[in-house]
Design a protein around this motif. Structure first.
Motif, short mmCIF file in Angstrom:
data_model
loop_
_atom_site.label_atom_id
_atom_site.label_comp_id
_atom_site.label_asym_id
_atom_site.label_seq_id
_atom_site.Cartn_x
_atom_site.Cartn_y
_atom_site.Cartn_z
N GLU A 177 -45.52 0.39 14.76
CA GLU A 177 -44.83 1.67 14.57
C GLU A 177 -45.52 2.78 15.36
O GLU A 177 -44.87 3.65 15.95
N THR A 178 -46.84 2.75 15.38
CA THR A 178 -47.60 3.79 16.10
C THR A 178 -47.39 3.65 17.60
O THR A 178 -47.17 4.65 18.30
N MET A 179 -47.43 2.42 18.11
CA MET A 179 -47.19 2.20 19.54
C MET A 179 -45.81 2.71 19.93
O MET A 179 -45.65 3.38 20.97
N SER A 180 -44.83 2.41 19.09
CA SER A 180 -43.47 2.84 19.38
C SER A 180 -43.36 4.37 19.36
O SER A 180 -42.73 4.97 20.25
N GLU A 181 -43.99 5.00 18.38
CA GLU A 181 -43.96 6.47 18.26
C GLU A 181 -44.48 7.14 19.54
O GLU A 181 -43.95 8.16 19.98
N TYR A 182 -45.54 6.56 20.12
CA TYR A 182 -46.15 7.17 21.29
C TYR A 182 -45.68 6.52 22.59
O TYR A 182 -46.27 6.74 23.65
N ALA A 183 -44.60 5.74 22.50
CA ALA A 183 -44.01 5.09 23.68
C ALA A 183 -45.05 4.32 24.47
O ALA A 183 -45.06 4.34 25.70
N LEU A 220 -58.10 -7.04 16.92
CA LEU A 220 -56.66 -7.22 16.81
C LEU A 220 -56.00 -6.23 17.78
O LEU A 220 -56.37 -5.06 17.79
N PHE A 221 -55.09 -6.73 18.59
CA PHE A 221 -54.28 -5.79 19.39
C PHE A 221 -52.85 -6.27 19.47
O PHE A 221 -52.54 -7.43 19.14
N ILE A 222 -51.97 -5.37 19.86
CA ILE A 222 -50.60 -5.75 20.16
C ILE A 222 -50.29 -5.30 21.58
O ILE A 222 -50.89 -4.33 22.07
N ILE A 223 -49.40 -6.02 22.23
CA ILE A 223 -48.90 -5.56 23.52
C ILE A 223 -47.38 -5.73 23.53
O ILE A 223 -46.83 -6.59 22.83
N GLN A 224 -46.73 -4.88 24.29
CA GLN A 224 -45.31 -5.05 24.57
C GLN A 224 -45.09 -4.56 26.00
O GLN A 224 -44.69 -3.41 26.22
N PRO A 225 -45.39 -5.43 26.97
CA PRO A 225 -45.39 -4.99 28.36
C PRO A 225 -44.06 -4.40 28.82
O PRO A 225 -44.04 -3.54 29.70
N ASP A 226 -42.96 -4.86 28.24
CA ASP A 226 -41.66 -4.25 28.55
C ASP A 226 -41.19 -3.52 27.30
O ASP A 226 -40.72 -4.14 26.34
N PRO A 227 -41.30 -2.17 27.30
CA PRO A 227 -40.96 -1.41 26.09
C PRO A 227 -39.50 -1.57 25.68
O PRO A 227 -39.15 -1.35 24.51
N GLY A 228 -38.65 -1.97 26.64
CA GLY A 228 -37.24 -2.14 26.33
C GLY A 228 -36.89 -3.54 25.85
O GLY A 228 -35.73 -3.83 25.57
#
Ligand SMILES: [Zn+2]
Length: 193
Positions: free
Chosen positions: A40-46, A61-69
C-alpha cells in the motif's frame, strides 16, 4: 492496511544491516500484514519497490513491482539472496523513495537470480534481467544499509528531479508548455524504489 512513513536518508534505520526473519515467522500474520502495508505504501508513493527498513522495520524483506502498471510483476522477497548470473554490468538511472527527488546513474548486474520466500512462506527462485534485476539489487542493498548513491561511480550524474526531467530523462523532449502530467511518460529510470 496502512500507509507507512518512509524513512529519509539520515535516519539510522537506513544504514543498519536488517535481521533475518526467523523460519517460524515466515508464515505468520505479522509478515503478511507488513507485506500488505509495504504494497500500500509503495502504491501511495508510486514506487516500484520498497524495503522494510525504508518503513522503519529492520528485517530482511522487500517488495518490487518493476512495471507499476502490471500487478503480475509484484514480487515479495523475504530473506532474499541475490546471485549475479554474469559479470556483465550496466549503468542506468535510479531514484529512491528515501532520497526524494534525486536521481543518479548506478552500475548494476544485468542478470541475477533471486532466492527468497514469498508472503505465504513458500520458497522460490526466479531470474531477473535488466530493469527488474536493477530494482531487486536496489532493494536488496536496503537490507544491508546501502543506498544507491554508495554504488555510484560518477557522482557528477546526481540530479534533482526538475533538472533530471529537463536534461537527462530518457524520453523525447517535453512538448512546449508541457505540464507535470507528462511525468507519466518518463521511462523506468524516473521511478523510485
Ligand atoms: Zn531505495
Amino acid at each position: 492496511m496502512a500507509i507507512l512513513k518512509v524513512a529519509q536518508m539520515g535516519h539510522p534505520v537506513l544504514r543498519q544491516v536488517a535481521e533475518e526473519i526467523p523460519a517460524k515467522a515466515l508464515k505468520s500474520s505479522d509478515i503478511k500484514a507488513l507485506v500488505d502495508d509495504l504494497v500500500e505504501t509503495m502504491s501511495e508513493y508510486a514506487g516500484i519497490g520498497l524495503a522494510a527498513p525504508q518503513v522503519h522495520f529492520g528485517v530482511r524483506l522487500f517488495i518490487i513491482q518493476p512495471d507499476p502498471g502490471d500487478e503480475s510483476t509484484l514480487r515479495v522477497a523475504v530473506n532474499p539472496v541475490l546471485t549475479p548470473l554474469s559479470e556483465e554490468m550496466e549503468e542506468s538511472w535510479e531514484g529512491c523513495l528515501s532520497l526524494p527527488d534525486i536521481h543518479g546513474m548506478v552500475p548494476r548486474y544485468m542478470r541475477i537470480r533471486l532466492d527468497a520466500w514469498d508472503a505465504s512462506g513458500e520458497k522460490y527462485s526466479v531470474e531477473f534481467e535488466n530493469f527488474a534485476a536493477r530494482v531487486a539489487q536496489h532493494e536488496a542493498d536496503h537490507l544491508d544499509g546501502v543506498l544507491f548513491i554508495d554504488r555510484m561511480t560518477n557522482l557528477s550524474t546526481l540530479a534533482y528531479g526538475d533538472e533530471w526531467r529537463r536534461y537527462h530523462a530518457p524520453r523525447p523532449e517535453p512538448k512546449e508548455g508541457g505540464e507535470d502530467e507528462e511525468e507519466e511518460e518518463i521511462e523506468e529510470g524516473g521511478k523510485s524504489c
